[in-house]
Design a protein around this motif. Structure first.
Motif, PDB file in Angstrom:
ATOM      1  N   GLY A 185       0.772  -1.234   0.000  1.00  0.00           N
ATOM      2  CA  GLY A 185       0.000   0.000   0.000  1.00  0.00           C
ATOM      3  C   GLY A 185       0.797   1.273   0.000  1.00  0.00           C
ATOM      4  N   HIS A 186       2.118   1.182  -0.097  1.00  0.00           N
ATOM      5  CA  HIS A 186       2.940   2.388  -0.076  1.00  0.00           C
ATOM      6  C   HIS A 186       3.225   2.865  -1.496  1.00  0.00           C
ATOM      7  CE1 HIS A 186       3.569   2.093   4.219  1.00  0.00           C
ATOM      8  NE2 HIS A 186       3.815   0.807   4.056  1.00  0.00           N
ATOM      9  N   THR A 187       2.167   3.145  -2.244  1.00  0.00           N
ATOM     10  CA  THR A 187       2.316   3.599  -3.624  1.00  0.00           C
ATOM     11  C   THR A 187       1.403   4.799  -3.855  1.00  0.00           C
ATOM     12  OG1 THR A 187       0.536   2.181  -4.442  1.00  0.00           O
ATOM     13  CG2 THR A 187       2.750   1.235  -4.411  1.00  0.00           C
ATOM     14  N   PRO A 188       1.714   5.618  -4.856  1.00  0.00           N
ATOM     15  CA  PRO A 188       0.832   6.748  -5.163  1.00  0.00           C
ATOM     16  C   PRO A 188      -0.592   6.299  -5.505  1.00  0.00           C
ATOM     17  CG  PRO A 188       2.929   7.034  -6.280  1.00  0.00           C
ATOM     18  CD  PRO A 188       2.942   5.656  -5.670  1.00  0.00           C
ATOM     19  N   ALA A 189      -0.724   5.166  -6.195  1.00  0.00           N
ATOM     20  CA  ALA A 189      -2.058   4.678  -6.555  1.00  0.00           C
ATOM     21  C   ALA A 189      -2.865   4.333  -5.310  1.00  0.00           C
ATOM     22  CB  ALA A 189      -1.939   3.448  -7.467  1.00  0.00           C
ATOM     23  N   ALA A 190      -2.247   3.658  -4.356  1.00  0.00           N
ATOM     24  CA  ALA A 190      -2.953   3.274  -3.132  1.00  0.00           C
ATOM     25  C   ALA A 190      -3.330   4.498  -2.303  1.00  0.00           C
ATOM     26  CB  ALA A 190      -2.089   2.319  -2.311  1.00  0.00           C
ATOM     27  N   TRP A 191      -2.377   5.403  -2.120  1.00  0.00           N
ATOM     28  CA  TRP A 191      -2.655   6.595  -1.316  1.00  0.00           C
ATOM     29  C   TRP A 191      -3.757   7.451  -1.938  1.00  0.00           C
ATOM     30  CZ3 TRP A 191      -1.487   7.691   3.496  1.00  0.00           C
ATOM     31  CH2 TRP A 191      -0.437   7.017   4.104  1.00  0.00           C
ATOM     32  N   THR A 192      -3.716   7.621  -3.234  1.00  0.00           N
ATOM     33  CA  THR A 192      -4.721   8.442  -3.903  1.00  0.00           C
ATOM     34  C   THR A 192      -6.098   7.804  -3.815  1.00  0.00           C
ATOM     35  OG1 THR A 192      -3.036   9.247  -5.423  1.00  0.00           O
ATOM     36  CG2 THR A 192      -5.325   9.579  -6.070  1.00  0.00           C
ATOM     37  N   GLY A 193      -6.177   6.508  -4.115  1.00  0.00           N
ATOM     38  CA  GLY A 193      -7.467   5.816  -4.052  1.00  0.00           C
ATOM     39  C   GLY A 193      -8.081   5.842  -2.664  1.00  0.00           C
ATOM     40  N   VAL A 194      -7.265   5.598  -1.656  1.00  0.00           N
ATOM     41  CA  VAL A 194      -7.768   5.590  -0.283  1.00  0.00           C
ATOM     42  C   VAL A 194      -8.171   6.990   0.165  1.00  0.00           C
ATOM     43  CG1 VAL A 194      -7.068   5.222   2.123  1.00  0.00           C
ATOM     44  CG2 VAL A 194      -6.556   3.499   0.400  1.00  0.00           C
ATOM     45  N   THR A 195      -7.410   8.005  -0.232  1.00  0.00           N
ATOM     46  CA  THR A 195      -7.753   9.384   0.151  1.00  0.00           C
ATOM     47  C   THR A 195      -9.087   9.802  -0.455  1.00  0.00           C
ATOM     48  OG1 THR A 195      -5.412   9.953   0.356  1.00  0.00           O
ATOM     49  CG2 THR A 195      -6.972  11.774   0.098  1.00  0.00           C
ATOM     50  N   ILE A 196      -9.286   9.493  -1.737  1.00  0.00           N
ATOM     51  CA  ILE A 196     -10.553   9.845  -2.383  1.00  0.00           C
ATOM     52  C   ILE A 196     -11.710   9.080  -1.730  1.00  0.00           C
ATOM     53  CG2 ILE A 196     -11.862   9.714  -4.542  1.00  0.00           C
ATOM     54  CD1 ILE A 196      -9.185  10.209  -5.999  1.00  0.00           C
ATOM     55  N   ALA A 197     -11.508   7.788  -1.462  1.00  0.00           N
ATOM     56  CA  ALA A 197     -12.556   6.996  -0.822  1.00  0.00           C
ATOM     57  C   ALA A 197     -12.874   7.532   0.579  1.00  0.00           C
ATOM     58  CB  ALA A 197     -12.145   5.532  -0.749  1.00  0.00           C
ATOM     59  N   PHE A 198     -11.849   7.936   1.319  1.00  0.00           N
ATOM     60  CA  PHE A 198     -12.060   8.487   2.661  1.00  0.00           C
ATOM     61  C   PHE A 198     -12.891   9.768   2.596  1.00  0.00           C
ATOM     62  CE2 PHE A 198     -10.653  11.116   6.277  1.00  0.00           C
ATOM     63  CZ  PHE A 198     -11.068  10.295   7.315  1.00  0.00           C
ATOM     64  N   ILE A 199     -12.592  10.626   1.623  1.00  0.00           N
ATOM     65  CA  ILE A 199     -13.383  11.847   1.456  1.00  0.00           C
ATOM     66  C   ILE A 199     -14.831  11.495   1.132  1.00  0.00           C
ATOM     67  CG2 ILE A 199     -13.697  13.871  -0.039  1.00  0.00           C
ATOM     68  CD1 ILE A 199     -10.576  13.978  -0.179  1.00  0.00           C
ATOM     69  N   GLY A 200     -15.025  10.469   0.304  1.00  0.00           N
ATOM     70  CA  GLY A 200     -16.389  10.017  -0.005  1.00  0.00           C
ATOM     71  C   GLY A 200     -17.124   9.531   1.242  1.00  0.00           C
TER      72      GLY A 200
END
Length: 74
Positions: free
Chosen positions: A7-22
């Motif tokens: 999970g230490h990748t830009p794809a993982a961080w971005t996806g999780v951040t957007i989902a968290f905002i949702g």
């Protein structure tokens, strides 16, 4: 987990951040009793997953270990 850098990748961080905002959006509108806002928040959650998968496909995710293709075929 630390050894696999899961999970230490830009794809993982971005996806999780957007989902968290949702989830935050859906939570606020749940408390406010506004069903349209809840649905909009859940759409943002799904969008986070799509963005994460698209970024992984673009090469910004974790690389597969060498030899994983051979094990998948057997």
């Amino acid at each position: 987990m630390a050894g696999s850098s899961h999970g230490h990748t830009p794809a993982a961080w971005t996806g999780v951040t957007i989902a968290f905002i949702g989830f935050l959006i859906a939570g606020v509108f749940t408390v406010a009793a506004q069903p349209f806002g809840v649905v909009a928040g859940l759409v943002v959650v799904v969008l986070g997953g799509v963005v994460g998968m698209a970024m992984r496909a673009a090469g910004m995710g974790q690389q597969k270990p060498a030899g994983s293709e051979a094990t998948a075929q057997s």
